[in-house]
Design an enzyme around this catalytic site. Structure first.
Site, PDB file in Angstrom:
ATOM      1  N   ASN A   1       0.791  -1.223   0.000  1.00 49.78           N
ATOM      2  CA  ASN A   1       0.000   0.000   0.000  1.00 49.78           C
ATOM      3  C   ASN A   1       0.828   1.281   0.000  1.00 49.78           C
ATOM      4  OD1 ASN A   1      -2.570   1.587   0.544  1.00 49.78           O
ATOM      5  ND2 ASN A   1      -1.406   2.074   2.392  1.00 49.78           N
TER       6      ASN A   1
ATOM      7  N   ASP B   1      -0.583  -6.583   4.749  1.00 43.83           N
ATOM      8  CA  ASP B   1      -0.878  -5.387   5.522  1.00 43.83           C
ATOM      9  C   ASP B   1      -1.845  -4.470   4.762  1.00 43.83           C
ATOM     10  OD1 ASP B   1      -0.105  -3.614   7.846  1.00 43.83           O
ATOM     11  OD2 ASP B   1       0.527  -2.315   6.197  1.00 43.83           O
TER      12      ASP B   1
ATOM     13  N   HIS C   1      -6.995  -0.812   1.881  1.00 46.34           N
ATOM     14  CA  HIS C   1      -6.511   0.448   1.315  1.00 46.34           C
ATOM     15  C   HIS C   1      -5.934   0.272  -0.087  1.00 46.34           C
ATOM     16  CE1 HIS C   1      -7.260   2.300   5.162  1.00 46.34           C
ATOM     17  NE2 HIS C   1      -6.610   1.314   5.740  1.00 46.34           N
TER      18      HIS C   1
ATOM     19  N   GLU D   1      -5.084  -8.377   6.503  1.00 41.88           N
ATOM     20  CA  GLU D   1      -5.474  -7.470   7.566  1.00 41.88           C
ATOM     21  C   GLU D   1      -6.411  -6.425   6.984  1.00 41.88           C
ATOM     22  OE1 GLU D   1      -4.105  -3.651  10.101  1.00 41.88           O
ATOM     23  OE2 GLU D   1      -3.517  -4.122   8.044  1.00 41.88           O
TER      24      GLU D   1
END
Length: 571
Positions: A175, A285, A289, A328
């Site tokens: 991200n 992670d 997003h 996540e």
């Protein structure tokens, strides 16, 4: 013949175990030295990610394997409390694998925070000057940060883990890059955006934005070809690997046909670790997003790399498990089922490469009674999430509202985490009641998530009887869970309400497994109802008290000072 099938699950662990089981006796003496008993690693136990027992650690905060790499890139500026590097490294993880720490705890997968090269400088996000000790501020995806170790260190760690029957989950970030510092410039604008800041009110304002100020967001939605940053090219040239990196990129883009857009470069760099080292899976992670299509692409390329590694190293393959990804998706809970709701759009991340998502819900469910928790999770995993799973946790590195933050009842925490259906994630120090409320001086208290990230409390484990007692409990539950797929992936059924007794049964192909567990049992003599699950005359073994018993009149009688029983077939 039926009992022979159960032996498939537990035979190997009994061969490895050198403790001689005691005959049935009226009183079971409490073991005083069991903390030192080492369970030899067993590679060939049946494994499924749905029942995995995962150990999550911050690489920098777990164990310092060598002090020679403690200082790099002149990272000497004063920091806020617990905001600088503290010496933990890959070698430290390997040493604990070799010592049998993870095997003794029943761990069959290790997730460690990112070890790729981090930004060299420090920054203040409002919680004090901070270095990238946590590993989530990438500078170069193709290199390891010397504070964590070398490529050879990582290769040895993966090999050692596999030798002990432990899978390796690499934490990956697609991200964002690391923040801009006095020593680290921003990536080119065609690679990243620095505004707007996410407000999380819609899909777009969650995906095409920066998480926080000064954390450049990679343009993962873009399909426009970009050139490599001049700073990265210069770095590779100085390190003597420019030609190799460029040649590998050329081969990757020729094979895949992808445009040279930002996300595809990073996907190539991340999956190289799978291709070269045999990494078993990714913990991904900041999933929500990034456009979900990127995760499908990451999974596709990681799976390709994993299968290629298996072909190149057939003697090192643990089993036929495919590449694994757990995501996540912040604030996803098991009750969401397959979809995460952005208010204006719902996304099924399970359809984009993820076998599991981290479950943020158990920390609240943990306040309920055992049966309510177990029944709920069993139902959802067998309906909406059939064929998928969740990774349960009670504490983590960035959840400021964990279950039992003051560590008042680590025994109950173990019971919930180890026995709730689904995969379990032990956060380093759960098993030793490592403090989650560390403070600095009165004038400078620890702020934000830093208090969750103190160094592992090895000294307390070595010296404090209470810590040893807690650890012993986690060990017993963890090793029982590892031995029995039924605990995490089996069908749950309550057998008795008072005392509370339940069964778990698992059947997949030739593997069949069944156990009975009792919680909140009375001390002294106790009767556990097992009728309809284990027949009269069945010989059972209580793995908690180290006692052999026989089912009579639909019951098992135990007499000890424990309030828990872990019953399995006696072989």
């Amino acid at each position: 013949m039926k009992r022979l099938l159960y032996a498939v699950v537990v035979l190997s662990i009994f061969i490895a175990c050198k403790e001689e089981r005691k005959e049935i006796i009226e009183e079971v003496p409490v073991k005083t030295d069991s903390i030192a008993t080492h369970v030899e690693p067993t590679k060939n136990l049946p494994f499924t990610w749905e029942a995995a027992n995962i150990y999550f650690l911050l690489t920098d905060r777990f164990n310092n394997g060598t002090t020679e790499n403690d200082l790099n890139y002149d990272r000497t500026e004063p920091t806020g409390p617990l905001r600088g590097f503290m010496g933990g490294d890959i070698q430290g993880i390997t040493k604990k694998i070799e010592e049998g720490y993870f095997s003794d705890l029943g761990i069959n997968a290790i997730w460690f925070t990112p070890v790729v090269e981090q930004v060299h400088g420090s920054t203040d996000e409002g919680t004090g000057n901070t270095y990238a000790y946590h590993g989530y501020w990438t500078k170069d995806w193709t290199a390891l940060d010397p504070n964590f170790g070398t490529r050879k260190d990582l290769e040895k760690m993966v090999k050692t883990a596999h030798k002990h029957g432990i899978r390796v989950l690499m934490d990956v970030v697609l991200n964002h890059t690391g923040p801009v510092t006095d020593e680290d410039e921003a990536w080119p604008e065609e690679w990243i955006r620095t505004s707007p800041t996410c407000d999380f009110t819609s899909y777009e304002t969650t995906v095409e934005c920066t998480l926080v100020e000064n954390l450049p967001d990679v343009r993962t939605e873009s399909n426009e070809a970009v050139e490599l940053p001049d700073a990265l090219l210069a770095k590779w040239k100085e390190e003597g690997r420019l030609s190799q990196e460029l040649d590998e990129l050329q081969l990757f883009f020729e094979r895949t046909g992808y445009p040279r857009a930002p996300r595809y470069y990073i996907i190539k760099w991340l999956t190289d670790y799978v291709n070269h080292l045999g990494i078993d899976g990714f913990r991904v992670d900041t999933v929500k997003h990034v456009n979900e299509n990127a995760w499908s692409e990451l999974y596709k390329e990681a799976s390709f790399a994993f299968e290629n590694w298996k072909k190149m190293h057939p003697d090192k393959v643990l089993d036929d498990q495919p590449f694994y990804m757990v995501g996540e998706v912040y604030n996803y809970g098991i009750s969401n089922g397959r979809e995460f709701d952005f208010k204006d759009k719902k996304v099924d991340y399970f359809a984009h490469g993820f076998k599991s998502l981290i479950n943020f819900e158990l920390k609240e469910d943990a306040k309920k009674d055992y049966e309510s928790i177990f029944r709920k999770y069993d139902k959802i995993l067998r309906s909406q999430l059939n064929g998928k799973s969740v990774v349960n946790y009670l504490t983590s590195h960035d959840d400021g509202h964990p279950y039992d933050i003051e560590r008042k009842d680590p025994i109950r925490a173990a019971n919930i985490l180890m026995l709730t259906p689904g995969a379990s994630q032990i956060y380093y120090g759960d098993e030793t009641a490592r403090s989650l409320t560390v403070t600095g001086t009165e004038d400078n208290p620890v702020q934000g998530d830093a208090s969750l990230r103190s160094f592992m409390n090895w000294e307390e484990l070595d010296t404090l009887p209470k810590t040893k007692e807690i650890f012993e409990h986690w060990k017993k539950l963890g090793t029982f869970r590892r031995k029995h797929l039924a605990v995490g992936a089996g069908i749950h059924k309550r057998l008795g309400k008072s005392p509370y007794v339940f069964s778990r049964s698992y059947a997949e192909g030739d593997i069949k497994d069944k156990v009975v567990i009792g919680l909140d049992l009375p001390k002294g003599k106790k009767s556990l109802w097992v009728k309809g699950f284990f027949g009269d005359g069945t010989k059972l073994y209580d793995a908690y008290s180290d006692t052999e018993v026989v089912v009579q009149n639909g019951k098992v009688i135990l007499e000890n000072d424990y309030n828990i029983a872990l019953l399995e077939h006696k072989e």
